[in-house]
Design an enzyme around this catalytic site. Structure first.
Site, mmCIF file in Angstrom:
data_model
loop_
_atom_site.group_PDB
_atom_site.id
_atom_site.type_symbol
_atom_site.label_atom_id
_atom_site.label_comp_id
_atom_site.label_asym_id
_atom_site.label_seq_id
_atom_site.Cartn_x
_atom_site.Cartn_y
_atom_site.Cartn_z
ATOM 1 N N ASP A 1 2.189 -25.185 -30.423
ATOM 2 C CA ASP A 1 1.870 -26.582 -30.702
ATOM 3 C C ASP A 1 0.561 -26.971 -30.035
ATOM 4 O O ASP A 1 0.507 -27.162 -28.820
ATOM 5 C CB ASP A 1 3.003 -27.484 -30.200
ATOM 6 N N ASP B 1 10.718 -28.491 -38.126
ATOM 7 C CA ASP B 1 10.220 -28.563 -36.750
ATOM 8 C C ASP B 1 10.600 -29.890 -36.106
ATOM 9 O O ASP B 1 10.134 -30.950 -36.524
ATOM 10 C CB ASP B 1 8.688 -28.414 -36.779
#
Ligand code: DX5
Ligand code: ZN
Length: 224
Positions: free
Chosen positions: A39, A177
């Site tokens: 991320d 996600d």
């Protein structure tokens, strides 16, 4: 699922202990992990800052797992080449951050990586329709991007059945996600989702990353 892909858990290192990153990554790799979710946040597109290509390069040396870079940054076009050179195998971008989504996807491919688009909660899944022929992967956000450990938002999947045929025709891998853990994963099985990102459910104090990975992976595999 038409894609010949088994259900996969993709651990997000966002929740990892970065002082022991190598050990934590090895723990999931030794438990059969095949993909790692990275991320990348810039403090601008999202109100949080994480890491850039330098750390991706370091992680590339730590593991042979596929590295998927989820770019939560303004102007991803400026940095895509750096992330791929650093070792990212898959680059996922938010359409609203690209000046031309088509050009960005083509650029990622021309640099030798797989390309995907990310849809946020409160955005329509159908916004990816024009790009289906240019993308390998769709990442559906089930939390507002920016932070780990948020609650799963089931409503983001409401429109997935409408897109299913088109996704299958174009062999697009579907990934989810945010907020995935051993309690919530059951509710998203059987929907043709191939890959499940999990951060805080993998990297926590309850068990080793590898043990948490195996728990989630067996739930995902059983529900396929
Ligand atoms: C959120 C990130 C997610 C996050 C998932 O902006 O894109 O990948 O790390 O974390 P959990 O699994 O804790 O919701
Ligand atoms: Zn992510």
């Amino acid at each position: 699922m038409t894609l010949n892909v088994k259900a996969q858990i993709s651990p997000s290192v966002l929740s990892a202990d970065f002082s022991r990153l190598g050990e934590q990554i090895r723990s999931v790799a030794d438990s059969g992990g095949e993909v790692l979710h990275l991320d990348v946040m810039d403090g601008h597109y999202v109100p949080n800052l994480t890491f850039g290509p330098l750390l991706v390069k370091a992680m590339r040396k730590m593991t042979d797992m596929l590295l998927e870079a989820h770019l939560m940054i303004s102007d991803p076009d400026l940095y895509i080449e750096n992330f791929i050179e650093a070792g990212a195998d898959i680059v996922l971008v938010h359409p609203s951050t690209c000046s031309s989504v088509e050009d960005t996807l083509k650029n990622i491919h021309s640099l030798g990586a797989k390309a995907g688009l990310v849809v946020n909660p409160f955005e329509k899944l159908s916004l990816i329709e024009p790009y289906l022929g240019l993308m390998d992967q769709l990442l559906i956000m089930s939390v507002v991007p920016g932070f780990g450990g948020q609650s799963f938002m089931p409503e983001v999947l409401t429109d997935l059945p409408d897109l299913r045929q088109a996704l299958d025709e174009h062999d697009v891998l579907v990934e989810i996600d945010g907020g995935i853990n051993k309690t919530t994963i059951g509710s998203v099985l059987g929907m043709g989702i191939h890959r499940f990102v999990a951060g805080s459910a993998i990297f926590n104090k309850h068990a080793t990353p590898g043990e948490n990975f195996r728990t989630l992976q067996s739930l995902a595999s059983a529900g396929k």
